[in-house]
Design a protein around this motif. Structure first.
Motif, PDB file in Angstrom:
ATOM      1  N   TYR A  78     -15.936  30.749  16.050  1.00  0.00           N
ATOM      2  CA  TYR A  78     -15.745  29.131  15.596  1.00  0.00           C
ATOM      3  C   TYR A  78     -14.625  28.652  16.346  1.00  0.00           C
ATOM      4  O   TYR A  78     -13.414  29.078  16.206  1.00  0.00           O
ATOM      5  N   GLY A  79     -14.654  27.678  17.163  1.00  0.00           N
ATOM      6  CA  GLY A  79     -13.735  26.952  17.998  1.00  0.00           C
ATOM      7  C   GLY A  79     -13.252  27.838  19.194  1.00  0.00           C
ATOM      8  O   GLY A  79     -12.424  27.175  19.863  1.00  0.00           O
ATOM      9  N   GLY A  80     -14.061  28.721  19.700  1.00  0.00           N
ATOM     10  CA  GLY A  80     -13.839  29.428  21.000  1.00  0.00           C
ATOM     11  C   GLY A  80     -14.587  28.838  22.090  1.00  0.00           C
ATOM     12  O   GLY A  80     -15.306  27.719  22.172  1.00  0.00           O
ATOM     13  N   SER A  81     -14.843  29.636  22.911  1.00  0.00           N
ATOM     14  CA  SER A  81     -15.431  29.077  24.253  1.00  0.00           C
ATOM     15  C   SER A  81     -16.069  30.239  24.951  1.00  0.00           C
ATOM     16  O   SER A  81     -15.559  31.339  24.975  1.00  0.00           O
ATOM     17  N   ALA A  82     -16.911  30.228  25.858  1.00  0.00           N
ATOM     18  CA  ALA A  82     -17.359  31.335  26.757  1.00  0.00           C
ATOM     19  C   ALA A  82     -16.523  31.600  27.621  1.00  0.00           C
ATOM     20  O   ALA A  82     -16.179  32.837  28.058  1.00  0.00           O
ATOM     21  N   GLU A 105     -22.263  29.451  25.651  1.00  0.00           N
ATOM     22  CA  GLU A 105     -21.460  28.233  24.967  1.00  0.00           C
ATOM     23  C   GLU A 105     -21.979  27.721  23.982  1.00  0.00           C
ATOM     24  O   GLU A 105     -23.282  27.342  23.761  1.00  0.00           O
ATOM     25  N   GLY A 106     -21.313  27.804  22.957  1.00  0.00           N
ATOM     26  CA  GLY A 106     -21.948  27.308  21.486  1.00  0.00           C
ATOM     27  C   GLY A 106     -21.967  25.888  21.743  1.00  0.00           C
ATOM     28  O   GLY A 106     -21.187  25.245  22.640  1.00  0.00           O
ATOM     29  N   GLY A 139     -15.242  18.420  17.936  1.00  0.00           N
ATOM     30  CA  GLY A 139     -14.621  18.943  18.651  1.00  0.00           C
ATOM     31  C   GLY A 139     -14.373  20.499  18.651  1.00  0.00           C
ATOM     32  O   GLY A 139     -13.482  20.863  19.433  1.00  0.00           O
ATOM     33  N   ARG A 140     -15.174  20.998  18.053  1.00  0.00           N
ATOM     34  CA  ARG A 140     -15.033  22.766  18.076  1.00  0.00           C
ATOM     35  C   ARG A 140     -16.317  23.199  18.063  1.00  0.00           C
ATOM     36  O   ARG A 140     -17.248  22.718  17.749  1.00  0.00           O
ATOM     37  N   ARG A 141     -16.506  24.340  19.045  1.00  0.00           N
ATOM     38  CA  ARG A 141     -17.764  24.765  19.288  1.00  0.00           C
ATOM     39  C   ARG A 141     -18.209  26.020  18.329  1.00  0.00           C
ATOM     40  O   ARG A 141     -17.377  26.827  17.891  1.00  0.00           O
ATOM     41  N   SER A 142     -19.267  26.127  18.010  1.00  0.00           N
ATOM     42  CA  SER A 142     -20.002  27.088  17.271  1.00  0.00           C
ATOM     43  C   SER A 142     -21.259  27.355  17.352  1.00  0.00           C
ATOM     44  O   SER A 142     -21.949  27.043  18.314  1.00  0.00           O
TER      45      SER A 142
END
Length: 271
Positions: free
Chosen positions: A55-59, A83-84, A89-92
């Motif tokens: 959560y909140g990370g990136s590829a 990529e999530g 504003g957060r990727r998941s």
């Protein structure tokens, strides 16, 4: 000494591994439903590990974890980081039951199809792995569609409460978790002011034993690999595999995971 020289040679080869390019931006590939990064080993038709960020990370952050990526490249595996989807504003990942958003199973299988066409990966030897929220995504996808990938390897992620009543099976799954993990504790925890609750990892393993038709809850094999303490269930349905590896640390991808995972996978029938 010979082993050290061999490792040094492998690291040198990894440094020359292909950072695949798609379009104008190196190492970033676009498909209709999202994007991914990929690096390839120095071999043709390599097996593939898809690794989902937390959560909140990136590829791109996954690919910056060189202990993880180089550890797999050295063993001849391509590494792909999807990529999530971004929300607030957060990727998941859209793993929570009933959640609205991208069909992640369709997205990830489309990613494999694209990587096969572009880079010639071995589409029959694709493992889905991921950390934290990525590990939750791995569990839910494996639960619903165990045949989508050849094996599953979640790290520090399981199910949420209420746990699934059951999962489809059989499945080949290798779960890794930190003994002192306080972000995703083995027992689970409440989030969102009590609105959500992470599930119990051992309850999840019981669900997997049911999916695999294991004859007993008791592990019938125990081993140690470096810092990892491992428990394995083998008296289960043909073609299935289920193992838990605990390490003494907290919430993270532990040192030595890549080698341990590859050894496990290559020890499976057809691995």
């Amino acid at each position: 000494m010979i082993r050290k020289l061999w490792l040094a040679l492998c690291v040198g080869l990894v440094g020359e591994a292909a950072r695949a390019a798609c379009g104008a931006e190196p190492a970033t590939c676009q498909i209709a439903t999202g994007a991914y990064h990929i690096e390839l080993p120095q071999r043709n038709n390599p097996p593939l590990v898809i690794f989902l960020h937390g959560y909140g990370g990136s590829a791109s952050n996954v690919m910056k974890n060189r202990a993880l990526v180089d550890g797999l490249l050295v063993r001849g595996y391509a590494v792909l980081a999807p990529e999530g989807m971004e929300e607030n504003g957060r990727r998941s990942w859209n793993f929570y039951p009933g959640g609205q958003g991208r069909d992640e199973t369709r997205f990830l299988t489309s990613v494999v199809e694209d990587a096969y066409k572009r880079f010639g990966i071995d589409a029959d030897r694709v493992v889905l792995s991921g950390f934290s929220a990525g590990g939750f995504m791995v569990n839910y996808l494996a639960c619903a569609t165990p045949d989508a990938f050849s094996a599953y390897a979640p790290v520090s992620g399981g199910f949420w409460r209420p746990h699934p009543d059951s999962c489809a099976g059989p499945v080949r799954l290798f779960h890794t978790h930190g003994w002192t993990d306080a972000v995703v504790p083995l027992e689970g925890r409440y989030l969102g002011g009590g609105q959500f609750q992470q599930g119990d990892i051992f309850t999840g393993l019981e669900i997997w034993r049911g999916a695999n038709g294991c004859v007993d809850n008791i592990p019938d094999a125990f081993s140690e690999t470096g810092q990892f303490m491992r428990r394995k269930w083998t008296r289960c349905a043909e073609g299935s595999a289920l193992e838990l590896a605990l390490f003494p640390g907290g919430h993270g991808i532990p040192e030595g995971w890549a080698d341990m995972f590859v050894d496990w996978y290559e020890g499976l029938p057809g691995g």
